[in-house]
Motif scaffolding. Structure first.
Motif, PDB file in Angstrom:
ATOM      1  N   ALA A  77      31.282  56.924  42.970  1.00  0.00           N
ATOM      2  CA  ALA A  77      31.096  56.411  41.598  1.00  0.00           C
ATOM      3  C   ALA A  77      32.209  55.444  41.223  1.00  0.00           C
ATOM      4  CB  ALA A  77      31.074  57.584  40.614  1.00  0.00           C
ATOM      5  N   ALA A  78      31.834  54.239  40.803  1.00  0.00           N
ATOM      6  CA  ALA A  78      32.827  53.245  40.371  1.00  0.00           C
ATOM      7  C   ALA A  78      32.111  52.066  39.746  1.00  0.00           C
ATOM      8  CB  ALA A  78      33.651  52.754  41.551  1.00  0.00           C
ATOM      9  N   LEU A  79      32.813  51.361  38.896  1.00  0.00           N
ATOM     10  CA  LEU A  79      32.360  50.036  38.473  1.00  0.00           C
ATOM     11  C   LEU A  79      32.698  49.085  39.613  1.00  0.00           C
ATOM     12  CD1 LEU A  79      33.803  50.078  34.832  1.00  0.00           C
ATOM     13  CD2 LEU A  79      31.449  50.550  35.545  1.00  0.00           C
ATOM     14  N   SER A  80      31.759  48.192  39.965  1.00  0.00           N
ATOM     15  CA  SER A  80      31.975  47.444  41.215  1.00  0.00           C
ATOM     16  C   SER A  80      31.603  45.960  41.153  1.00  0.00           C
ATOM     17  CB  SER A  80      31.182  48.108  42.345  1.00  0.00           C
ATOM     18  OG  SER A  80      29.809  48.109  42.034  1.00  0.00           O
ATOM     19  N   LEU A  81      31.502  45.392  39.962  1.00  0.00           N
ATOM     20  CA  LEU A  81      31.170  43.967  39.878  1.00  0.00           C
ATOM     21  C   LEU A  81      32.453  43.138  39.835  1.00  0.00           C
ATOM     22  CD1 LEU A  81      28.303  44.162  37.218  1.00  0.00           C
ATOM     23  CD2 LEU A  81      28.095  44.149  39.705  1.00  0.00           C
ATOM     24  N   VAL A  82      32.688  42.373  40.892  1.00  0.00           N
ATOM     25  CA  VAL A  82      33.931  41.599  40.990  1.00  0.00           C
ATOM     26  C   VAL A  82      34.075  40.648  39.803  1.00  0.00           C
ATOM     27  CG1 VAL A  82      35.090  39.778  42.318  1.00  0.00           C
ATOM     28  CG2 VAL A  82      34.181  41.803  43.480  1.00  0.00           C
ATOM     29  N   GLY A  83      33.000  39.938  39.459  1.00  0.00           N
ATOM     30  CA  GLY A  83      33.058  38.972  38.354  1.00  0.00           C
ATOM     31  C   GLY A  83      33.442  39.635  37.041  1.00  0.00           C
ATOM     32  N   GLU A  84      32.808  40.768  36.747  1.00  0.00           N
ATOM     33  CA  GLU A  84      33.117  41.483  35.501  1.00  0.00           C
ATOM     34  C   GLU A  84      34.559  41.988  35.522  1.00  0.00           C
ATOM     35  OE1 GLU A  84      30.911  44.850  32.827  1.00  0.00           O
ATOM     36  OE2 GLU A  84      31.506  45.479  34.839  1.00  0.00           O
ATOM     37  N   SER A  85      35.033  42.371  36.701  1.00  0.00           N
ATOM     38  CA  SER A  85      36.409  42.881  36.780  1.00  0.00           C
ATOM     39  C   SER A  85      37.434  41.775  36.512  1.00  0.00           C
ATOM     40  CB  SER A  85      36.672  43.531  38.142  1.00  0.00           C
ATOM     41  OG  SER A  85      37.067  42.595  39.123  1.00  0.00           O
ATOM     42  N   MET A  86      37.007  40.515  36.706  1.00  0.00           N
ATOM     43  CA  MET A  86      37.901  39.384  36.417  1.00  0.00           C
ATOM     44  C   MET A  86      37.991  39.141  34.905  1.00  0.00           C
ATOM     45  SD  MET A  86      38.889  38.110  39.433  1.00  0.00           S
ATOM     46  CE  MET A  86      39.359  36.390  39.180  1.00  0.00           C
ATOM     47  N   THR A 120      37.128  49.636  49.595  1.00  0.00           N
ATOM     48  CA  THR A 120      36.487  48.327  49.780  1.00  0.00           C
ATOM     49  C   THR A 120      37.413  47.341  50.481  1.00  0.00           C
ATOM     50  OG1 THR A 120      35.706  46.369  48.550  1.00  0.00           O
ATOM     51  CG2 THR A 120      37.247  47.791  47.412  1.00  0.00           C
ATOM     52  N   CYS A 121      36.820  46.381  51.161  1.00  0.00           N
ATOM     53  CA  CYS A 121      37.617  45.304  51.754  1.00  0.00           C
ATOM     54  C   CYS A 121      38.188  44.398  50.666  1.00  0.00           C
ATOM     55  CB  CYS A 121      36.783  44.497  52.735  1.00  0.00           C
ATOM     56  SG  CYS A 121      35.380  43.655  51.994  1.00  0.00           S
ATOM     57  N   ALA A 122      37.723  44.559  49.414  1.00  0.00           N
ATOM     58  CA  ALA A 122      38.303  43.780  48.305  1.00  0.00           C
ATOM     59  C   ALA A 122      39.763  44.157  48.052  1.00  0.00           C
ATOM     60  CB  ALA A 122      37.491  43.982  47.027  1.00  0.00           C
ATOM     61  N   THR A 123      40.233  45.273  48.634  1.00  0.00           N
ATOM     62  CA  THR A 123      41.651  45.624  48.483  1.00  0.00           C
ATOM     63  C   THR A 123      42.545  44.649  49.261  1.00  0.00           C
ATOM     64  OG1 THR A 123      41.649  47.151  50.368  1.00  0.00           O
ATOM     65  CG2 THR A 123      41.178  48.105  48.196  1.00  0.00           C
ATOM     66  N   TYR A 124      41.975  43.892  50.184  1.00  0.00           N
ATOM     67  CA  TYR A 124      42.790  42.974  50.994  1.00  0.00           C
ATOM     68  C   TYR A 124      43.073  41.655  50.287  1.00  0.00           C
ATOM     69  CZ  TYR A 124      41.837  46.132  54.871  1.00  0.00           C
ATOM     70  OH  TYR A 124      41.752  47.235  55.672  1.00  0.00           O
ATOM     71  N   GLY A 125      42.155  41.249  49.403  1.00  0.00           N
ATOM     72  CA  GLY A 125      42.354  39.973  48.720  1.00  0.00           C
ATOM     73  C   GLY A 125      42.006  38.796  49.602  1.00  0.00           C
ATOM     74  N   THR A 136      46.204  45.837  57.864  1.00  0.00           N
ATOM     75  CA  THR A 136      46.369  44.552  57.176  1.00  0.00           C
ATOM     76  C   THR A 136      46.948  44.806  55.785  1.00  0.00           C
ATOM     77  OG1 THR A 136      44.407  43.731  58.338  1.00  0.00           O
ATOM     78  CG2 THR A 136      45.138  42.486  56.398  1.00  0.00           C
ATOM     79  N   PRO A 137      47.941  44.019  55.351  1.00  0.00           N
ATOM     80  CA  PRO A 137      48.486  44.220  54.000  1.00  0.00           C
ATOM     81  C   PRO A 137      47.413  44.063  52.923  1.00  0.00           C
ATOM     82  CG  PRO A 137      49.853  42.707  55.267  1.00  0.00           C
ATOM     83  CD  PRO A 137      48.622  42.948  56.083  1.00  0.00           C
ATOM     84  N   GLN A 138      47.500  44.906  51.895  1.00  0.00           N
ATOM     85  CA  GLN A 138      46.522  44.875  50.797  1.00  0.00           C
ATOM     86  C   GLN A 138      47.093  44.092  49.623  1.00  0.00           C
ATOM     87  OE1 GLN A 138      46.136  49.293  51.017  1.00  0.00           O
ATOM     88  NE2 GLN A 138      43.975  48.873  50.738  1.00  0.00           N
ATOM     89  N   THR A 139      46.463  42.973  49.316  1.00  0.00           N
ATOM     90  CA  THR A 139      46.909  42.129  48.191  1.00  0.00           C
ATOM     91  C   THR A 139      45.680  41.721  47.379  1.00  0.00           C
ATOM     92  OG1 THR A 139      46.806  40.243  49.703  1.00  0.00           O
ATOM     93  CG2 THR A 139      48.974  41.226  49.337  1.00  0.00           C
ATOM     94  N   PRO A 140      45.075  42.668  46.649  1.00  0.00           N
ATOM     95  CA  PRO A 140      43.818  42.374  45.951  1.00  0.00           C
ATOM     96  C   PRO A 140      43.964  41.251  44.922  1.00  0.00           C
ATOM     97  CG  PRO A 140      44.704  44.518  45.273  1.00  0.00           C
ATOM     98  CD  PRO A 140      45.525  44.055  46.429  1.00  0.00           C
ATOM     99  N   ILE A 141      42.880  40.472  44.755  1.00  0.00           N
ATOM    100  CA  ILE A 141      42.910  39.335  43.822  1.00  0.00           C
ATOM    101  C   ILE A 141      42.025  39.557  42.599  1.00  0.00           C
ATOM    102  CG2 ILE A 141      43.546  37.602  45.549  1.00  0.00           C
ATOM    103  CD1 ILE A 141      40.550  36.848  45.735  1.00  0.00           C
ATOM    104  N   ASN A 142      41.471  40.757  42.461  1.00  0.00           N
ATOM    105  CA  ASN A 142      40.698  41.061  41.253  1.00  0.00           C
ATOM    106  C   ASN A 142      40.887  42.540  40.904  1.00  0.00           C
ATOM    107  OD1 ASN A 142      38.584  42.570  42.776  1.00  0.00           O
ATOM    108  ND2 ASN A 142      38.097  40.544  43.587  1.00  0.00           N
ATOM    109  N   ALA A 143      40.509  42.886  39.677  1.00  0.00           N
ATOM    110  CA  ALA A 143      40.764  44.246  39.180  1.00  0.00           C
ATOM    111  C   ALA A 143      39.910  45.285  39.897  1.00  0.00           C
ATOM    112  CB  ALA A 143      40.516  44.312  37.675  1.00  0.00           C
ATOM    113  N   TYR A 144      38.756  44.879  40.414  1.00  0.00           N
ATOM    114  CA  TYR A 144      37.952  45.816  41.198  1.00  0.00           C
ATOM    115  C   TYR A 144      38.742  46.247  42.445  1.00  0.00           C
ATOM    116  CZ  TYR A 144      34.526  47.415  44.591  1.00  0.00           C
ATOM    117  OH  TYR A 144      33.868  48.141  45.561  1.00  0.00           O
ATOM    118  N   GLY A 145      39.187  45.262  43.239  1.00  0.00           N
ATOM    119  CA  GLY A 145      39.977  45.583  44.432  1.00  0.00           C
ATOM    120  C   GLY A 145      41.277  46.284  44.081  1.00  0.00           C
TER     121      GLY A 145
END
Length: 330
Positions: A77-86, A120-125, A136-145
């Protein structure tokens, strides 16, 4: 396996959660779908009991755990829309992180120490041209990641303090549907490439928008690694058994290791469906990385996982067959 091996599946009425419930039942477990039905579907709950609750309401989590006494938690369970998280990061940090914290604390209070987490792979950025693996270092670029990475860190902290054992799966793009057609992918709004593309082919929407054609790739569109949903949930069963066998906490990336551009996916769907895809060229979306491809073989070597269905042809074919069925309405 005993008849009372319940597993609490948060988000069990959602796309991946419902497929996980199907796989759990086939493996001899009893999946309890815990969902608030904000994005999940009651009709997708067909493999075990349903419990309507909300991770922001700790009492509802405690009630579900008290009722079913699960041997483990599978947390989708999670909110998962990258655009909305931005545009609305507060919502993502609040719901994803606080909800997970409530779940982890309620589980530990009840003595449950086995936790399978959907990351998610979104944790990598934005790490272009890098085959992404568990180190791999995790440098997410959005609030979802960012929120998913935070939950990974919380799980590690609770392992040190409370002996919580976890298997963390970092997914790449999940696609397809179960071949028997019992469950499939249905989101409102739909944001995933393959169902959007099939809707465009079928006339359910006017066209597929291709977001960005100026990426530094062979055809200008961004590259993603797709994994069949049934392969993905197979890995979760293996991860659950890993924990129940008393093995240590581990992170696994789940991808096929093959990257496809958006245009390659469109071409594959044209071949599978024998129809053209109407497309509109759009601009890039904020938060979209150029290339996200798994370089991991850890799940294959350590869990014995095999992404055997994760070809574009099978993923698109299964999704196309599912799209012909009556949609979930509740």
């Amino acid at each position: 396996m005993g008849n009372d091996m319940h597993v609490l599946v948060t988000g069990g009425a959602g796309y991946i959660g419902a497929h996980a419930c199907k796989a759990l039942k086939a493996a001899g477990f009893i999946p309890v779908a815990f969902d608030n039905f904000s994005t999940g579907w009651r009709q997708a709950v067909k493999f075990g009991p349903m419990f309507q609750g909300d991770l922001m309401d700790r009492a509802s989590i405690e009630a579900a755990i008290a009722m079913y006494k699960p041997v483990a938690i599978m947390h989708f369970a999670a909110l998962s829309l990258v655009g909305e998280s931005m545009t609305n990061p507060a919502k993502y940090w609040r719901v994803n992180v606080n909800g997970s914290l409530n779940l982890i604390e309620a589980a530990l209070d009840a003595g449950i120490k086995n936790f399978v987490f959907s990351s998610t792979c979104a944790t990598y950025g934005e790490l272009d041209g890098v085959a992404l693996n568990e180190d791999t270092p995790q440098t997410p670029i959005n609030a979802y990641g960012g929120s998913k990475r935070a939950i990974e860190m919380i799980l590690r902290d609770f392992e040190k303090s409370h002996g919580l054992n976890s298997v963390i799966f970092r997914y790449f793009n999940v696609a397809g549907a179960d071949p028997e057609g019992e469950v499939g992918e249905q989101h409102v709004p739909e944001t995933h490439l393959i169902p959007l593309m099939l809707d465009a082919i079928d006339g359910k929407r006017p066209a597929l928008t291709v977001f960005g054609s100026d990426y530094k790739t062979k055809d200008g569109t961004c590259i993603r690694d797709y994994v069949h949903v049934m392969d993905l949930v197979d890995a979760h069963i293996l991860g659950l058994k890993w924990l129940l066998e008393g093995k240590e906490s581990r992170v696994f990336c789940l991808g096929s290791g093959n990257g496809f551009t958006v245009r390659e996916v469109i071409e594959a769907s044209r071949i599978v469906t024998n129809r053209e895809v109407p497309i509109i060229e759009g601009s890039r979306r904020p938060g979209d990385a150029t290339s996200l491809v798994s370089g991991s073989v850890r799940a294959i070597h350590e869990l014995g996982w095999e992404p055997k269905r994760s070809t574009l042809q099978q993923m698109i074919g299964d999704a196309w067959r599912w799209s012909k069925q009556p949609a979930f309405t509740e």
